[in-house]
Scaffold this motif. Structure first.
Motif, short mmCIF file in Angstrom:
data_model
loop_
_atom_site.label_atom_id
_atom_site.label_comp_id
_atom_site.label_asym_id
_atom_site.label_seq_id
_atom_site.Cartn_x
_atom_site.Cartn_y
_atom_site.Cartn_z
N SER A 131 -2.91 18.25 -29.97
CA SER A 131 -3.34 18.95 -28.76
C SER A 131 -3.59 20.43 -29.05
O SER A 131 -4.47 21.06 -28.46
N ASP A 132 -2.82 21.00 -29.97
CA ASP A 132 -2.99 22.39 -30.38
C ASP A 132 -3.95 22.44 -31.56
O ASP A 132 -3.56 22.61 -32.71
N ALA B 251 -4.05 25.06 -34.37
CA ALA B 251 -3.04 25.08 -35.43
C ALA B 251 -3.51 24.38 -36.70
O ALA B 251 -2.70 24.05 -37.57
N ALA C 133 -1.29 19.33 -35.99
CA ALA C 133 -2.28 19.91 -35.09
C ALA C 133 -2.99 18.80 -34.34
O ALA C 133 -3.90 18.16 -34.87
#
Length: 390
Positions: free
Chosen positions: A131-132, A135, A129
């Motif tokens: 950039s995301d 997540a 996890a």
């Protein structure tokens, strides 16, 4: 508008003198030995650098964010590792507590952080996890009056120094009504049983900056260590991210300036074929282009910093800062990478040697395009602000 005032320029001079006397003479050695200069942090605190934007009640100066960016720029001009130590120490260390923390949390943590007696870190990134951020896999469950945390964090600045007192982390604390993860922000004091600081990374650059992974195994903290509302972690992070991107833009500006100064000085004194190499257009034109980039990066960075202050005062909508921060970061960081390449090329063989600072600038530059949101993420943000479909 966002032009620097006389007070800003006077402050720049103070920080520049400090950087050139306390940091610059040691930068090459700290980089070579991968040494985090812990004794420097209280000196920076005494100068007021960590408390520039903090309230007076905690020992801060209640200054503007533009002053913060001036300080980061000047420190970053002589040493990127120390520049990111300051940037992360304030933006990712102090800010979560200052902006979202309770009065009790502020009273407990802020005085030492502002004074430079301690440092704080922010644990967001994980192996899966980055950039995301949504997540996030680290989980925290509430058992009685304690949170029990399990998970891991990656690439965390200021997380393993001898004076690190606190790590703020994001963790999944449940599920939202729509089925998405409920992500909250939690304060984990250094030394808490179950919190393990992993070995330092073997990094390409930023050698004098402290960077570790963190492992949390049945790590227990009081229920009151939640920051703000439960489930507000991502919203808090996104709020702070705009500020962090402007700060990285200022750090990149400092590096680009250093490369311009180094390349220009070398081009004036290095002779080939009976004259200084700066007399040749093949050297002069890249330096002229670099000067243009520095001026553009300065204008974008200062305007974004000014907008941050305007938004905080309620005079501008936050959306303006989101766009300006992304534009400043993507331009300034890519300009810094280009500047490092240009300076190295102008120095020729000397630019490839570690005894010259161009090599350190080259190694330090690349991470600027990655941290606080990659260049690709910045372009996504800008495209969305243009109204393009997702």
């Amino acid at each position: 508008m966002f032009e620097l005032s006389e007070d800003h320029e006077m402050f720049r001079g103070v920080v520049r003198d400090f950087a050139e006397s306390e940091i610059a003479p040691h930068s090459a050695q700290w980089d070579r030995e991968r040494h985090f200069p812990v004794d420097l942090i209280p000196k920076m605190g005494e100068l007021g650098l960590f408390g520039l934007t903090a309230p007076e009640e905690f020992g801060g100066a209640e200054g503007d964010f533009l002053s913060m960016c001036v300080a980061i720029e000047e420190i970053g001009r002589v040493d990127q590792s120390i520049g990111i130590t300051l940037s992360a120490g304030v933006g990712l260390g102090i800010s979560p507590v200052l902006v979202f923390g309770s009065d009790e949390q502020k009273q407990q943590w802020m005085p030492d952080l502002v004074a430079g007696r301690s440092l704080a870190a922010f644990g967001l990134t994980e192996p899966g996890a980055g950039s995301d951020a949504g997540a996030t896999r680290t989980r925290a469950r509430l058992e009685g009056d304690e949170w029990v945390i399990n998970g891991s964090k990656s690439f965390i600045t200021n997380s393993g120094t001898p004076i690190t007192s606190l790590v703020t982390i994001t963790a999944r604390t449940g599920e939202m009504p729509d089925g998405s993860p409920e992500i909250s922000t939690l304060l984990v004091p250094a030394g808490t049983p179950g919190l393990t600081v992993d070995p330092p990374y073997d990094k390409l650059g930023w050698h004098a900056s402290d960077t570790h992974g963190l492992t949390l195994h049945n790590c227990r903290i009081p229920a009151g260590n939640i920051v703000g509302e439960r489930g507000a972690g991502l919203r808090q992070f996104l709020h702070l991210l705009d500020h962090g991107r402007v700060a990285i833009s200022a750090l990149a500006l400092g590096l680009a300036r250093a490369c311009l100064d180094l390349g220009t000085d070398y081009a004036r004194t290095r002779e080939a074929f009976g004259r200084p190499i700066g007399a040749n257009q093949g050297v002069a034109f890249p330096l002229a282009d670099l000067a243009v980039s520095v001026e553009a990066a300065r204008a974008l960075t200062y305007r974004a910093a000014w907008l941050k202050d305007e938004c905080d005062a309620g005079r501008r909508p936050a959306r303006e800062l989101t766009r300006a921060a992304a534009i400043a970061k993507v331009y300034s960081t890519e300009a810094a990478v280009d500047a490092a390449r240009t300076a190295t090329q102008i120095l020729g063989g000397n630019g490839f040697m570690e005894e010259f600072p161009a090599a350190r600038y080259y190694r330090d530059a690349k991470i600027l395009e990655i941290g606080e949101g990659t260049s690709e993420v910045q372009r996504m943000v800008i495209a969305r602000e243009l109204g393009l479909p997702r």
